[in-house]
Design an enzyme around this catalytic site. Structure first.
Site, PDB file in Angstrom:
ATOM      1  N   ARG A 118       0.831  -1.364   0.063  1.00 52.31           N
ATOM      2  CA  ARG A 118      -0.064   0.100   0.009  1.00 52.31           C
ATOM      3  C   ARG A 118       0.683   1.302  -0.292  1.00 52.31           C
ATOM      4  NH1 ARG A 118      -2.576  -0.508   4.700  1.00 52.31           N
ATOM      5  NH2 ARG A 118      -1.828   1.648   5.382  1.00 52.31           N
TER       6      ARG A 118
ATOM      7  N   LYS B   7      -7.179   8.375 -19.189  1.00 54.01           N
ATOM      8  CA  LYS B   7      -7.437   8.870 -20.379  1.00 54.01           C
ATOM      9  C   LYS B   7      -6.282   8.639 -21.351  1.00 54.01           C
ATOM     10  CE  LYS B   7     -11.240   9.315 -18.738  1.00 54.01           C
ATOM     11  NZ  LYS B   7     -11.261   9.781 -17.485  1.00 54.01           N
TER      12      LYS B   7
ATOM     13  N   TYR C  46     -15.139  18.010 -14.798  1.00 55.39           N
ATOM     14  CA  TYR C  46     -15.772  16.636 -15.002  1.00 55.39           C
ATOM     15  C   TYR C  46     -17.021  16.492 -14.021  1.00 55.39           C
ATOM     16  CZ  TYR C  46     -15.902  11.791 -14.831  1.00 55.39           C
ATOM     17  OH  TYR C  46     -16.412  10.317 -14.627  1.00 55.39           O
TER      18      TYR C  46
ATOM     19  N   ASP D 167      -6.619  20.231 -12.779  1.00 56.66           N
ATOM     20  CA  ASP D 167      -6.824  18.939 -13.232  1.00 56.66           C
ATOM     21  C   ASP D 167      -6.314  18.871 -14.892  1.00 56.66           C
ATOM     22  OD1 ASP D 167      -7.904  16.705 -14.617  1.00 56.66           O
ATOM     23  OD2 ASP D 167      -9.556  16.528 -13.331  1.00 56.66           O
TER      24      ASP D 167
HETATM   25  C1  LIG Z   1     -11.051  15.729 -16.511  1.00 60.13           C
HETATM   26  C2  LIG Z   1     -11.384  14.515 -15.732  1.00 60.13           C
HETATM   27  N1  LIG Z   1     -11.199  14.396 -14.502  1.00 60.13           N
HETATM   28  C3  LIG Z   1     -11.043  13.417 -13.692  1.00 60.13           C
HETATM   29  C4  LIG Z   1     -11.812  12.153 -14.144  1.00 60.13           C
HETATM   30  C5  LIG Z   1     -11.826  11.056 -13.302  1.00 60.13           C
HETATM   31  O1  LIG Z   1     -11.329   9.989 -13.727  1.00 60.13           O
HETATM   32  P1  LIG Z   1     -11.259   8.328 -13.542  1.00 60.13           P
HETATM   33  O2  LIG Z   1     -12.758   7.939 -14.253  1.00 60.13           O
HETATM   34  O3  LIG Z   1      -9.992   7.864 -13.891  1.00 60.13           O
HETATM   35  O4  LIG Z   1     -11.905   8.150 -11.912  1.00 60.13           O
HETATM   36  C6  LIG Z   1     -12.303  12.231 -15.520  1.00 60.13           C
HETATM   37  C7  LIG Z   1     -13.056  11.165 -16.096  1.00 60.13           C
HETATM   38  O5  LIG Z   1     -13.450  11.195 -17.194  1.00 60.13           O
HETATM   39  C8  LIG Z   1     -12.117  13.519 -16.320  1.00 60.13           C
HETATM   40  O6  LIG Z   1     -12.626  13.749 -17.385  1.00 60.13           O
END
Ligand SMILES: Cc1ncc(COP(=O)(O)O)c(C=O)c1O
Length: 400
Positions: free
Chosen positions: A56, A208, A109, A183
């Protein structure tokens, strides 16, 4: 010593570079590590890095990927998480306490926003959230309160593609001693390095473009400084949303080709934008590479983004009903959420990724009902064009 190698060389070699033996790190399948004696165990527990204790806390598979991602984002250190949302949640948990206030990009998101605003989550602890158009620096300045403990932005924003000037917002954040988290999922470190523009933390959904092959879910938090790195690392390894070694090796391999994938996806996206703009059944197209984009200068002069990326939005004449005809008739471009991978994906944010946000708030954030989001992949452009042409031909011209 500063690493002067180019992006692709770092993407391939950083984190693990063998001079003899395997060229990829091992998948370390061990939950725990033996200590040679009690003093050795105590010494490892007392160390700041907590290496070779218990999986972990990390292992050689995750260490290699963390090192690579920290290098690509030019940060002090990286902390892998089990998903992008685990990274988002970790920064909320770390910076917010009861009655603190957070400023966030309104078009972020969906679940990142829901986590803050829904009464089942942070709101129940008294956290107050102001979701605004962070591309408007004056609105950001006016939204700051004495209790503001975090500014979190997405740029380009998901899904509107609105771009926030990181340098300007980081100046405001610094004036008020508020941490700035970016982000960077839409750009990836290939197109944008927010830490260079004053952000304190960068987060990614590795699921992604960094992974790139739609085969694994993961996230990362990258800190600019040592103190935040160890603070966040301690939070993640204590609460436990860490990454498994098998998953880390998938991302370790995927990220090696990030640069060349991003170039091809961006090239396809530019061409698809040109095609859609000239199509009589298309109402509008939004893309950071278009002069009509409100923050085009931050892209065209390569000030903040080194390129416009692989994400685009469009609206079909006749609105949502006609848009659905297109989405339902595409054969190559896949109707699915997620983005940044080798396969082109299309989705309808208002009823899918951003359905958790109220219709009024969605409209305020620019996420209109007719907005269709495309993540352009690496397929041959002519096939993408033909697929789109065929789907658009299914709209009865009398309807629009
Ligand atoms: C800009 C953005 N941040 C965070 C996330 C969350 O990521 P995850 O699906 O890997 O939890 C996404 C998911 O689509 C996203 O588009």
């Amino acid at each position: 010593m500063e690493d002067k190698r180019g992006f692709n060389s770092k993407a391939v070699h950083s984190g693990f570079h063998a001079s003899s033996g395997p060229v990829n790190p091992p998948i370390e399948e061990s939950s725990t590590c033996a200590f040679s004696d009690c003093d050795d165990g105590a010494r490892r527990f007392a160390s700041r890095d907590k290496k070779q204790i218990y999986a972990r806390f990390g292992n050689s598979s995750t260490d290699a990927l963390e090192k690579k991602l920290a290098d690509l984002e030019k940060g002090y250190g990286a902390i892998l998480t089990a998903s992008g949302m685990a990274a988002v949640n970790a920064v909320y948990f770390y910076f917010l306490d009861s009655d603190s206030h957070v400023i966030a990009t309104s078009s972020m998101y969906g679940p990142s926003r829901v986590l803050l605003e829904n009464s089942q989550f942070y709101k129940k602890w008294g956290v107050q959230t102001t979701c605004i158009d962070t591309s408007n620096i004056e609105i950001v300045r006016a939204s700051i309160r004495p209790s503001t403990k975090l500014i979190i932005i997405e740029t380009p924003a998901n899904p509107t593609l609105s771009i926030t000037d990181i340098q300007k917002i980081s100046q405001i954040a610094k004036e008020h001693n508020i941490p700035l988290v970016v982000d960077n999922t839409f750009c990836s470190p290939y197109l944008q390095n927010p830490l260079e523009f004053g952000a304190d933390i960068v987060i990614h959904s590795l699921t992604k473009s960094i992974g790139g092959h739609a085969d694994a879910v993961g996230g990362v938090i990258i800190s600019k400084n040592e103190e935040l790195y160890y603070g966040l690392r301690s939070l993640v390894t204590t609460t436990g949303p860490t990454m498994a070694p098998h998953t880390a090796t998938l991302f370790f391999k995927g990220v090696k080709t990030l640069g060349i994938r991003m170039e091809k996806m961006q090239d396809n996206a530019r061409k698809l934008v040109g095609y859609l703009q000239n199509h009589p059944k298309i109402d509008w197209v939004a893309y950071p590479g278009l002069p009509s984009h409100p923050q085009f200068q931050l892209v065209s002069e390569k000030i903040q983004m080194k390129g416009p990326g692989c994400m685009l939005n469009f609206g079909v004449k006749g609105g949502l009903e006609n848009a659905k005809i297109v989405l339902n008739n595409l054969k190559l471009i896949t109707l699915a959420v997620s983005l940044g991978g080798v396969e082109s994906l299309i989705q309808h944010p208002a009823s899918m990724t951003h359905a958790g946000i109220s219709p009024e708030e969605r409209i305020k954030a620019g996420i209109t009902d007719e907005l269709v989001r495309v993540s352009v992949g690496i397929e041959d452009f002519e096939d993408l064009r033909q697929d789109m042409e065929n789907a658009l031909s299914k709209i009865n011209s009398l309807v629009y």
